[in-house]
Design a protein around this motif. Structure first.
Motif, mmCIF file in Angstrom:
data_model
loop_
_atom_site.group_PDB
_atom_site.id
_atom_site.type_symbol
_atom_site.label_atom_id
_atom_site.label_comp_id
_atom_site.label_asym_id
_atom_site.label_seq_id
_atom_site.Cartn_x
_atom_site.Cartn_y
_atom_site.Cartn_z
ATOM 1 N N PRO A 109 -2.454 5.413 7.714
ATOM 2 C CA PRO A 109 -3.518 3.889 7.823
ATOM 3 C C PRO A 109 -3.654 4.395 9.348
ATOM 4 O O PRO A 109 -2.370 3.971 10.050
ATOM 5 C CB PRO A 109 -3.614 3.208 6.142
ATOM 6 C CG PRO A 109 -1.895 4.093 5.735
ATOM 7 C CD PRO A 109 -1.212 5.338 6.448
ATOM 8 N N ALA A 110 -4.655 3.532 9.093
ATOM 9 C CA ALA A 110 -5.089 3.340 10.711
ATOM 10 C C ALA A 110 -4.285 1.950 11.192
ATOM 11 O O ALA A 110 -4.034 1.663 11.868
ATOM 12 C CB ALA A 110 -6.746 3.943 11.144
ATOM 13 N N GLU A 111 -4.409 1.231 10.066
ATOM 14 C CA GLU A 111 -4.106 -0.363 10.504
ATOM 15 C C GLU A 111 -1.932 -0.508 10.123
ATOM 16 O O GLU A 111 -1.729 -0.844 11.594
ATOM 17 C CB GLU A 111 -4.023 -1.195 9.046
ATOM 18 C CG GLU A 111 -5.697 -1.218 8.720
ATOM 19 C CD GLU A 111 -5.989 0.059 7.841
ATOM 20 O OE1 GLU A 111 -5.812 0.554 7.547
ATOM 21 O OE2 GLU A 111 -7.703 -0.978 7.914
ATOM 22 N N HIS A 153 0.912 -1.184 -0.042
ATOM 23 C CA HIS A 153 0.182 -0.023 -0.042
ATOM 24 C C HIS A 153 1.111 1.175 0.124
ATOM 25 O O HIS A 153 1.555 1.684 1.529
ATOM 26 C CB HIS A 153 -0.971 0.272 1.407
ATOM 27 C CG HIS A 153 -1.680 1.338 1.489
ATOM 28 N ND1 HIS A 153 -2.162 1.442 2.384
ATOM 29 C CD2 HIS A 153 -2.789 2.743 0.249
ATOM 30 C CE1 HIS A 153 -3.277 2.345 2.192
ATOM 31 N NE2 HIS A 153 -3.102 3.304 1.430
ATOM 32 N N VAL A 154 1.031 1.867 -1.736
ATOM 33 C CA VAL A 154 1.925 3.547 -0.940
ATOM 34 C C VAL A 154 1.440 4.053 -0.634
ATOM 35 O O VAL A 154 -0.454 4.792 -0.309
ATOM 36 C CB VAL A 154 2.291 3.138 -2.717
ATOM 37 C CG1 VAL A 154 3.095 4.613 -2.951
ATOM 38 C CG2 VAL A 154 3.308 2.180 -3.138
ATOM 39 N N ILE A 155 1.452 5.162 -0.109
ATOM 40 C CA ILE A 155 1.400 6.528 0.090
ATOM 41 C C ILE A 155 2.210 7.664 0.671
ATOM 42 O O ILE A 155 3.507 7.583 0.809
ATOM 43 C CB ILE A 155 1.147 6.262 2.292
ATOM 44 C CG1 ILE A 155 0.222 5.245 2.928
ATOM 45 C CG2 ILE A 155 0.955 7.497 2.792
ATOM 46 C CD1 ILE A 155 1.064 4.906 4.100
ATOM 47 N N GLU A 156 1.349 8.308 -0.356
ATOM 48 C CA GLU A 156 2.389 9.429 -0.654
ATOM 49 C C GLU A 156 2.096 10.051 0.358
ATOM 50 O O GLU A 156 1.446 10.587 0.774
ATOM 51 C CB GLU A 156 1.390 10.036 -2.124
ATOM 52 C CG GLU A 156 1.789 8.490 -3.567
ATOM 53 C CD GLU A 156 2.699 8.377 -4.286
ATOM 54 O OE1 GLU A 156 3.743 9.483 -4.253
ATOM 55 O OE2 GLU A 156 3.094 7.926 -4.668
ATOM 56 N N PHE A 157 3.712 11.137 -0.086
ATOM 57 C CA PHE A 157 3.891 12.370 0.791
ATOM 58 C C PHE A 157 3.358 13.980 -0.381
ATOM 59 O O PHE A 157 4.282 13.792 -1.135
ATOM 60 C CB PHE A 157 4.782 12.504 1.458
ATOM 61 C CG PHE A 157 4.548 12.022 2.819
ATOM 62 C CD1 PHE A 157 4.735 12.130 3.969
ATOM 63 C CD2 PHE A 157 4.148 10.161 3.089
ATOM 64 C CE1 PHE A 157 4.695 11.334 5.648
ATOM 65 C CE2 PHE A 157 4.506 9.657 4.005
ATOM 66 C CZ PHE A 157 4.459 9.627 5.273
ATOM 67 N N SER A 158 3.150 15.310 0.588
ATOM 68 C CA SER A 158 3.822 15.682 -0.258
ATOM 69 C C SER A 158 5.045 16.906 0.211
ATOM 70 O O SER A 158 5.612 16.675 0.338
ATOM 71 C CB SER A 158 2.383 17.523 0.323
ATOM 72 O OG SER A 158 2.581 17.743 1.658
ATOM 73 N N ALA A 159 4.843 17.423 -0.962
ATOM 74 C CA ALA A 159 6.006 18.687 -1.100
ATOM 75 C C ALA A 159 6.576 18.631 0.865
ATOM 76 O O ALA A 159 7.815 19.372 0.520
ATOM 77 C CB ALA A 159 6.511 19.571 -2.409
ATOM 78 N N ASN A 160 5.455 19.969 1.164
ATOM 79 C CA ASN A 160 5.221 20.002 2.296
ATOM 80 C C ASN A 160 5.618 19.381 3.327
ATOM 81 O O ASN A 160 5.607 18.948 4.568
ATOM 82 C CB ASN A 160 4.870 21.042 2.491
ATOM 83 C CG ASN A 160 3.699 20.563 3.070
ATOM 84 O OD1 ASN A 160 3.160 18.915 3.155
ATOM 85 N ND2 ASN A 160 3.035 21.637 3.468
ATOM 86 N N GLY A 161 6.366 17.412 3.118
ATOM 87 C CA GLY A 161 5.615 16.727 4.247
ATOM 88 C C GLY A 161 4.742 16.164 4.464
ATOM 89 O O GLY A 161 4.682 15.211 5.697
ATOM 90 N N HIS A 162 3.760 15.919 4.226
ATOM 91 C CA HIS A 162 2.627 15.414 5.011
ATOM 92 C C HIS A 162 1.785 14.530 4.303
ATOM 93 O O HIS A 162 1.971 14.399 2.263
ATOM 94 C CB HIS A 162 1.369 16.081 4.809
ATOM 95 C CG HIS A 162 2.134 17.634 6.281
ATOM 96 N ND1 HIS A 162 1.682 17.576 7.576
ATOM 97 C CD2 HIS A 162 2.185 19.109 6.157
ATOM 98 C CE1 HIS A 162 2.135 18.426 7.865
ATOM 99 N NE2 HIS A 162 2.143 19.513 6.803
#
Length: 277
Positions: free
Chosen positions: A24-26, A3-12
């Motif tokens: 993800p809660a899991e 499960h890939v989780i992308e991050f924004s340029a400002n680190g979120h």
């Protein structure tokens, strides 16, 4: 599939629409309930501290230096002085660097009640150790699979030796000290091409992988063997794996979740999500 989780340029972390989201809660639950945490790090772990990764096409150490010339017993036997000078300078640059927020997040995780955390690293710097020193915490077990810039030994009898004084400026050649036992040149305690990994550290890493109920893989390409095979031990057991890497790696398919960001952003995000004790 990871499960890939992308991050924004400002680190979120962001969702599929680019909106700021939570982890993800899991993933958070797996991290919160884990009691035996194995952290497996590569060169990307130290990149945010200003240390070059060995395999970076533009700034990597090996892109400017012939690796065979600086990391083989045969080259050392022919002419050890430029090799020693190069490793001493790497030690200087390491000592000038500071542990980044990723190193410090691991130290904070170790400090949580009930957590037994072990680190297996392919890095030869001491930033993991220094992060724990800064927190005034006792260190967890840290296995340096590829040796250390600050561990010297005789090139023949392997007697441990004191780390030479680090230079303030880079020089082309440095004369090795003589072993106090047999008189042969003292070499850097790093693993060179064709050498086996240190048995003690390898055994520690295997044991930790076998006992872990969560593994966090940080900043490694997964192409350097045999170290790259260690996460398979965990994957075969069905244990959750979190990868922190700006790009896809050879280990991504093993991961339960893959955070597309750097160590200095991804690791604090995980630890922050654990909440206050």
């Amino acid at each position: 599939m990871s499960h890939v989780i992308e991050f924004s340029a400002n680190g979120h972390p962001v969702d599929s629409r680019g909106n700021v989201a939570e982890l993800p809660a899991e993933l958070v639950e797996a991290a919160r309930t884990a009691r035996n945490v194995e952290v497996f790090t590569g060169a990307g772990m130290s990149k945010d501290s200003g240390l070059d990764t060995f395999r970076d096409a533009q700034t990597g150490i090996w892109s400017r230096v012939d690796p065979q010339a600086m990391a083989s017993l045969s080259s050392w036997a022919r002419d050890p002085e430029p090799i020693l000078a190069w490793y001493l300078w790497r030690g200087t640059l390491c000592r000038r660097a500071e542990p980044n927020l990723g190193h410090r997040a691991i130290a904070s995780w170790w400090g949580r009640s009930g957590v037994d955390l072990h680190i297996t690293t392919q890095n030869i710097d001491d930033l993991h150790e220094r992060a724990f020193d800064d927190h005034n915490e006792a260190r967890p077990r840290i296995a340096h699979l590829h040796g250390s810039l600050f561990s010297y030994r005789c090139s023949i009898c392997h007697k441990p030796a004191r780390t030479p004084e680090l230079p303030q400026e880079q020089v082309e050649r440095a004369t090795p000290t003589a072993c106090s036992l047999c008189g042969n040149p003292v070499r850097p305690g790093v693993v060179w091409f064709g050498e086996p990994l240190p048995e003690k550290e390898w055994d520690q890493a295997e044991t930790s992988m076998q006992q872990a109920d969560l593994v966090v893989i940080v900043g490694t390409s997964g192409v350097v063997w045999p170290a790259a095979g260690l996460p398979n031990i965990v994957a075969e057991r069905g244990v959750p794996i979190v990868e922190v890497s700006p790009q896809r790696s050879d280990l991504t398919d093993l991961a339960t979740w893959s955070l597309r960001t750097t160590a200095a952003i991804g690791l604090p995000a995980i630890v922050q999500a654990l909440g206050e004790e």
